[in-house]
Design a protein around this motif. Sequence first.
Motif, PDB file in Angstrom:
ATOM      1  N   ILE A   1     -71.550 -15.150  45.312  1.00 19.97           N
ATOM      2  CA  ILE A   1     -72.565 -15.938  46.191  1.00 19.97           C
ATOM      3  C   ILE A   1     -71.713 -16.145  47.575  1.00 19.97           C
ATOM      4  O   ILE A   1     -72.367 -16.071  48.541  1.00 19.97           O
ATOM      5  CB  ILE A   1     -72.631 -17.374  45.477  1.00 19.97           C
ATOM      6  CG1 ILE A   1     -73.458 -16.974  44.424  1.00 19.97           C
ATOM      7  CG2 ILE A   1     -73.131 -18.255  46.463  1.00 19.97           C
ATOM      8  CD1 ILE A   1     -73.715 -18.433  43.327  1.00 19.97           C
TER       9      ILE A   1
ATOM     10  N   ILE B   1     -83.733 -17.632  52.745  1.00 19.27           N
ATOM     11  CA  ILE B   1     -83.199 -17.690  51.376  1.00 19.27           C
ATOM     12  C   ILE B   1     -83.584 -16.417  50.497  1.00 19.27           C
ATOM     13  O   ILE B   1     -82.390 -16.140  49.721  1.00 19.27           O
ATOM     14  CB  ILE B   1     -84.183 -18.674  50.481  1.00 19.27           C
ATOM     15  CG1 ILE B   1     -83.889 -20.116  51.179  1.00 19.27           C
ATOM     16  CG2 ILE B   1     -83.979 -19.131  49.237  1.00 19.27           C
ATOM     17  CD1 ILE B   1     -84.925 -21.178  50.755  1.00 19.27           C
ATOM     18  N   GLN B   2     -84.325 -15.686  50.662  1.00 17.36           N
ATOM     19  CA  GLN B   2     -84.387 -14.528  49.951  1.00 17.36           C
ATOM     20  C   GLN B   2     -83.486 -13.412  50.476  1.00 17.36           C
ATOM     21  O   GLN B   2     -83.074 -12.644  49.333  1.00 17.36           O
ATOM     22  CB  GLN B   2     -85.896 -13.764  50.298  1.00 17.36           C
ATOM     23  CG  GLN B   2     -87.037 -14.550  49.550  1.00 17.36           C
ATOM     24  CD  GLN B   2     -87.644 -15.803  50.494  1.00 17.36           C
ATOM     25  OE1 GLN B   2     -86.853 -16.168  51.434  1.00 17.36           O
ATOM     26  NE2 GLN B   2     -88.616 -16.400  49.933  1.00 17.36           N
TER      27      GLN B   2
ATOM     28  N   GLY C   1     -71.817 -12.642  49.454  1.00 18.97           N
ATOM     29  CA  GLY C   1     -72.997 -12.336  49.979  1.00 18.97           C
ATOM     30  C   GLY C   1     -73.494 -13.406  51.397  1.00 18.97           C
ATOM     31  O   GLY C   1     -73.742 -12.995  52.152  1.00 18.97           O
ATOM     32  N   GLY C   2     -72.909 -14.434  51.162  1.00 19.96           N
ATOM     33  CA  GLY C   2     -73.241 -15.681  52.264  1.00 19.96           C
ATOM     34  C   GLY C   2     -72.298 -15.016  53.737  1.00 19.96           C
ATOM     35  O   GLY C   2     -72.600 -15.143  54.672  1.00 19.96           O
TER      36      GLY C   2
ATOM     37  N   VAL D   1     -80.613 -14.245  51.648  1.00 21.72           N
ATOM     38  CA  VAL D   1     -79.260 -14.600  50.922  1.00 21.72           C
ATOM     39  C   VAL D   1     -79.276 -14.112  49.436  1.00 21.72           C
ATOM     40  O   VAL D   1     -78.360 -13.541  48.867  1.00 21.72           O
ATOM     41  CB  VAL D   1     -79.141 -16.214  50.737  1.00 21.72           C
ATOM     42  CG1 VAL D   1     -77.894 -16.634  49.877  1.00 21.72           C
ATOM     43  CG2 VAL D   1     -78.827 -16.618  52.264  1.00 21.72           C
ATOM     44  N   LEU D   2     -80.390 -14.265  48.511  1.00 18.30           N
ATOM     45  CA  LEU D   2     -80.400 -13.999  47.229  1.00 18.30           C
ATOM     46  C   LEU D   2     -80.236 -12.372  47.221  1.00 18.30           C
ATOM     47  O   LEU D   2     -79.598 -11.843  46.090  1.00 18.30           O
ATOM     48  CB  LEU D   2     -81.723 -14.288  46.510  1.00 18.30           C
ATOM     49  CG  LEU D   2     -82.114 -15.697  46.511  1.00 18.30           C
ATOM     50  CD1 LEU D   2     -83.507 -16.079  45.875  1.00 18.30           C
ATOM     51  CD2 LEU D   2     -81.015 -16.332  45.404  1.00 18.30           C
ATOM     52  N   ILE D   3     -80.918 -11.600  48.073  1.00 12.11           N
ATOM     53  CA  ILE D   3     -80.820 -10.038  48.014  1.00 12.11           C
ATOM     54  C   ILE D   3     -79.192  -9.678  48.313  1.00 12.11           C
ATOM     55  O   ILE D   3     -78.707  -8.803  47.456  1.00 12.11           O
ATOM     56  CB  ILE D   3     -81.733  -9.681  49.104  1.00 12.11           C
ATOM     57  CG1 ILE D   3     -83.220  -9.410  48.580  1.00 12.11           C
ATOM     58  CG2 ILE D   3     -81.189  -7.987  49.302  1.00 12.11           C
ATOM     59  CD1 ILE D   3     -84.159  -9.094  49.721  1.00 12.11           C
TER      60      ILE D   3
ATOM     61  N   SER E   1     -69.826 -16.453  41.001  1.00 11.24           N
ATOM     62  CA  SER E   1     -69.458 -17.373  42.209  1.00 11.24           C
ATOM     63  C   SER E   1     -69.023 -16.626  43.419  1.00 11.24           C
ATOM     64  O   SER E   1     -69.401 -17.109  44.359  1.00 11.24           O
ATOM     65  CB  SER E   1     -68.828 -18.657  41.451  1.00 11.24           C
ATOM     66  OG  SER E   1     -69.019 -19.309  40.513  1.00 11.24           O
TER      67      SER E   1
ATOM     68  N   ILE F   1     -76.583 -11.636  47.775  1.00  8.98           N
ATOM     69  CA  ILE F   1     -75.572 -11.835  46.473  1.00  8.98           C
ATOM     70  C   ILE F   1     -75.939 -10.875  45.271  1.00  8.98           C
ATOM     71  O   ILE F   1     -75.158 -10.356  44.680  1.00  8.98           O
ATOM     72  CB  ILE F   1     -76.214 -13.410  46.023  1.00  8.98           C
ATOM     73  CG1 ILE F   1     -75.820 -14.494  47.036  1.00  8.98           C
ATOM     74  CG2 ILE F   1     -75.577 -13.579  44.615  1.00  8.98           C
ATOM     75  CD1 ILE F   1     -76.282 -15.741  46.647  1.00  8.98           C
ATOM     76  N   SER F   2     -77.117 -10.469  45.369  1.00  9.16           N
ATOM     77  CA  SER F   2     -77.564  -9.429  44.043  1.00  9.16           C
ATOM     78  C   SER F   2     -76.815  -8.084  44.233  1.00  9.16           C
ATOM     79  O   SER F   2     -76.297  -7.694  43.364  1.00  9.16           O
ATOM     80  CB  SER F   2     -78.805  -9.131  44.202  1.00  9.16           C
ATOM     81  OG  SER F   2     -79.687 -10.662  43.632  1.00  9.16           O
TER      82      SER F   2
END
Length: 265
Positions: free
Chosen positions: A71, A11-12, A74-75, A14-16, A68, A18-19
């Motif tokens: 996201i 999860i972290q 990033g994925g 993925v967030l990184i 969006s 995306i950021s």
Amino acid sequence: MEYLISNFGIIQAVLIAISIVFIRYLFFSGIPYSILYVIRRKNIAHKRIQKNFPKSMRIKKEIKHSFSTAIVFGGIGLCIYTLKLNGLTQIYTDFSNYGLGYFALSILIMLLIHDTYFYWMHRVVHHPKLFGIIHKVHHQSRNPTPFTAFSFDVAEAVVEAAIIPIIILIVPVHPLAIFLFFNISLAFNVMGHLGYEFLPSWFIKHPILKWINTSTHHNMHHQKANANYGLYFNFWDTLMKTNHKHYHKKFYAITKNNKEKSITI
């Protein structure tokens, strides 16, 4: 990235990812927007492709849709990394495997593959049965800004990014080449949505440079939608006769700053 995933969890990670994508988008889009639409707006009005300016609400929506897209991108980035960890890609890390000559060539190969994919994908999503569910969001920006670069529906973001896994499965590429390709791609994307034309009038008559698309080329696509489908190059639009019939006239009108600038397309 492997360290991040193992120590912070998926999860972290993925967030990184995306950021990173979103901050990179804001950097590439925000700087030209600040200069052209705020700081130097009055001084370079004669370089505008469309005379009017988009409303602030439209720009806010572009940034919202772009998040969006970040996201999705990033994925996709994490999917690529997972494929590499499992030995399913052609990504290599030792420059000596192919040499510096191939390293440079691989970037051009990626651009050519992407350009071909983009042209035909772009024409497909303009089909009446697909336009409303895939491409409509992007074309809500009839007068694009640098922030339009990533303003896609989620479905289009997936389709746009799909070419990257394909490339790394079939083309030997170094991670640095991929990084440079991503930045060239985003720079071209922002340029196409710039809203201004800064190239000299002779550019589209040069025997080599004429094959590179201009900001005017893609801006006209946003205005008319049924022409000018290419991304980096003008090969496919020329071959398939899909360049707008007034493209050259419009380009000259802007770059020569004459009265024909307001021609109807």
